[in-house]
Design a protein around this motif. Structure first.
Motif, short mmCIF file in Angstrom:
data_model
loop_
_atom_site.label_atom_id
_atom_site.label_comp_id
_atom_site.label_asym_id
_atom_site.label_seq_id
_atom_site.Cartn_x
_atom_site.Cartn_y
_atom_site.Cartn_z
N UNK A 27 0.87 -1.18 0.00
CA UNK A 27 0.00 0.00 0.00
C UNK A 27 0.90 1.22 0.00
N UNK A 28 0.87 1.97 -1.08
CA UNK A 28 1.80 3.07 -1.32
C UNK A 28 1.82 4.07 -0.17
N UNK A 29 3.00 4.25 0.41
CA UNK A 29 3.26 5.20 1.50
C UNK A 29 2.47 4.92 2.77
N UNK A 30 1.90 3.72 2.89
CA UNK A 30 1.17 3.37 4.10
C UNK A 30 1.81 2.19 4.83
N UNK A 31 2.77 1.54 4.19
CA UNK A 31 3.45 0.41 4.80
C UNK A 31 4.95 0.68 4.78
N UNK A 32 5.67 -0.10 5.56
CA UNK A 32 7.11 0.04 5.63
C UNK A 32 7.79 -0.74 4.51
N UNK A 78 6.93 3.66 -11.66
CA UNK A 78 6.62 2.52 -12.52
C UNK A 78 5.13 2.39 -12.83
N UNK A 79 4.86 1.79 -14.01
CA UNK A 79 3.51 1.47 -14.45
C UNK A 79 3.35 -0.04 -14.44
N UNK A 80 2.11 -0.55 -14.45
CA UNK A 80 1.92 -2.00 -14.50
C UNK A 80 2.56 -2.59 -15.75
N UNK A 81 3.25 -3.72 -15.57
CA UNK A 81 3.90 -4.40 -16.68
C UNK A 81 5.35 -4.00 -16.90
N UNK A 82 5.80 -2.96 -16.23
CA UNK A 82 7.19 -2.51 -16.42
C UNK A 82 8.14 -3.28 -15.52
N UNK A 83 9.36 -3.45 -16.02
CA UNK A 83 10.45 -4.02 -15.24
C UNK A 83 11.59 -3.01 -15.25
N UNK A 84 12.08 -2.69 -14.07
CA UNK A 84 13.12 -1.68 -13.91
C UNK A 84 14.22 -2.23 -13.02
N UNK A 85 15.47 -1.93 -13.38
CA UNK A 85 16.60 -2.28 -12.53
C UNK A 85 17.07 -1.00 -11.85
N UNK A 86 17.14 -1.04 -10.52
CA UNK A 86 17.53 0.11 -9.71
C UNK A 86 18.90 -0.12 -9.08
N UNK A 87 19.69 0.94 -8.96
CA UNK A 87 20.93 0.93 -8.18
C UNK A 87 20.72 1.90 -7.02
N UNK A 88 20.73 1.37 -5.80
CA UNK A 88 20.48 2.18 -4.61
C UNK A 88 21.75 2.32 -3.79
N UNK A 89 22.18 3.55 -3.48
CA UNK A 89 23.25 3.70 -2.49
C UNK A 89 22.71 3.26 -1.13
N UNK A 90 23.58 2.97 -0.18
CA UNK A 90 23.14 2.37 1.08
C UNK A 90 22.12 3.21 1.83
N UNK A 91 22.22 4.55 1.76
CA UNK A 91 21.25 5.37 2.51
C UNK A 91 19.86 5.29 1.90
N UNK A 92 19.73 4.86 0.66
CA UNK A 92 18.42 4.64 0.05
C UNK A 92 17.98 3.19 0.18
N UNK A 93 18.89 2.32 0.63
CA UNK A 93 18.56 0.91 0.81
C UNK A 93 18.34 0.66 2.31
N UNK A 94 19.17 -0.16 2.91
CA UNK A 94 18.97 -0.52 4.31
C UNK A 94 19.89 0.23 5.26
N UNK A 95 20.74 1.12 4.75
CA UNK A 95 21.54 2.01 5.57
C UNK A 95 22.49 1.33 6.52
N UNK A 96 22.65 1.94 7.66
CA UNK A 96 23.64 1.52 8.65
C UNK A 96 23.33 0.15 9.24
N UNK A 97 22.06 -0.19 9.41
CA UNK A 97 21.71 -1.42 10.11
C UNK A 97 21.61 -2.65 9.21
N UNK A 98 21.45 -2.47 7.91
CA UNK A 98 21.22 -3.62 7.06
C UNK A 98 19.85 -4.20 7.35
N UNK A 99 19.64 -5.46 6.98
CA UNK A 99 18.35 -6.08 7.28
C UNK A 99 18.48 -7.10 8.41
N UNK A 100 19.62 -7.10 9.09
CA UNK A 100 19.90 -8.00 10.20
C UNK A 100 19.99 -9.46 9.78
#
Length: 178
Positions: free
Chosen positions: A118-123, A135-157
């Motif tokens: 649920x867009x902007x309502x879930x974590x 993105x639109x339905x049916x699209x496939x996109x490859x993203x490159x995220x720096x760590x601060x846009x991914x899981x940051x300092x903590x990672x996903x444990x």
């Protein structure tokens, strides 16, 4: 004796009417920890951006730099204008995988299964949330995220470590308006 008692009372009254003085702090904090943390994060961010820029030069793919601080390219782009990107509260059904920026698989699509978000309502991590908005339905996109846009300092444990930039291949299956 009467005059002496009156004199002492007047002196005590004058001395006791003094305004309170502020106490001096025992130790002074200068914010040096915060300053050092800011410098450390700036260096880490510059290092990650340099490694991502180097990776982008080695590939023959034209990545798009987003205003949010990550890069992406369309594996499958839908040019139909009637299809909309998701808005606040819309439910996005999607599949994705997670890799290191060198392409080593961390989580496969089978590991992560099909997601409903649920867009902007879930974590969900920041970069993926902002990427889904493009993105639109049916699209496939490859993203490159720096760590601060991914899981940051903590990672996903679990499998994603501290300050780890990520590559995610995302396919939006459908968008259900709220």
């Amino acid at each position: 004796m009467n005059k002496l008692c009156t004199f002492i009372i007047v002196i005590l009254a004058l001395v006791s009417c003094k305004s309170p003085e502020a106490r001096k702090p025992v130790s002074v904090k200068t914010g040096s920890f915060i300053d050092a943390s800011v410098e450390r994060n700036k260096k880490l961010n510059a290092k990650e951006h340099a490694s991502i820029e180097k990776l982008l030069k080695n590939k023959n793919i034209d990545y798009i730099a987003s205003q949010s601080g990550f890069w992406y390219y369309y594996n499958n782009k839908i040019d139909i204008d009637s299809l909309k990107t998701p808005n606040f509260g819309d439910v996005v059904n999607f599949n994705y995988d997670v890799k290191t920026i060198n392409g080593n698989l961390i989580y496969s699509e089978e590991d992560l299964k099909t997601q409903n978000y649920a867009m902007d309502r879930q974590e969900i991590f920041t970069g993926l949330r902002e990427g889904l908005k493009l993105m639109k339905p049916g699209e496939t996109v490859t993203f490159l995220f720096p760590s601060q846009k991914a899981y940051g300092y903590y990672g996903d444990q679990k499998k994603i470590g501290t300050n780890m930039p990520l590559m995610c291949k995302v396919t939006v299956n459908s968008i259900t308006e709220k």
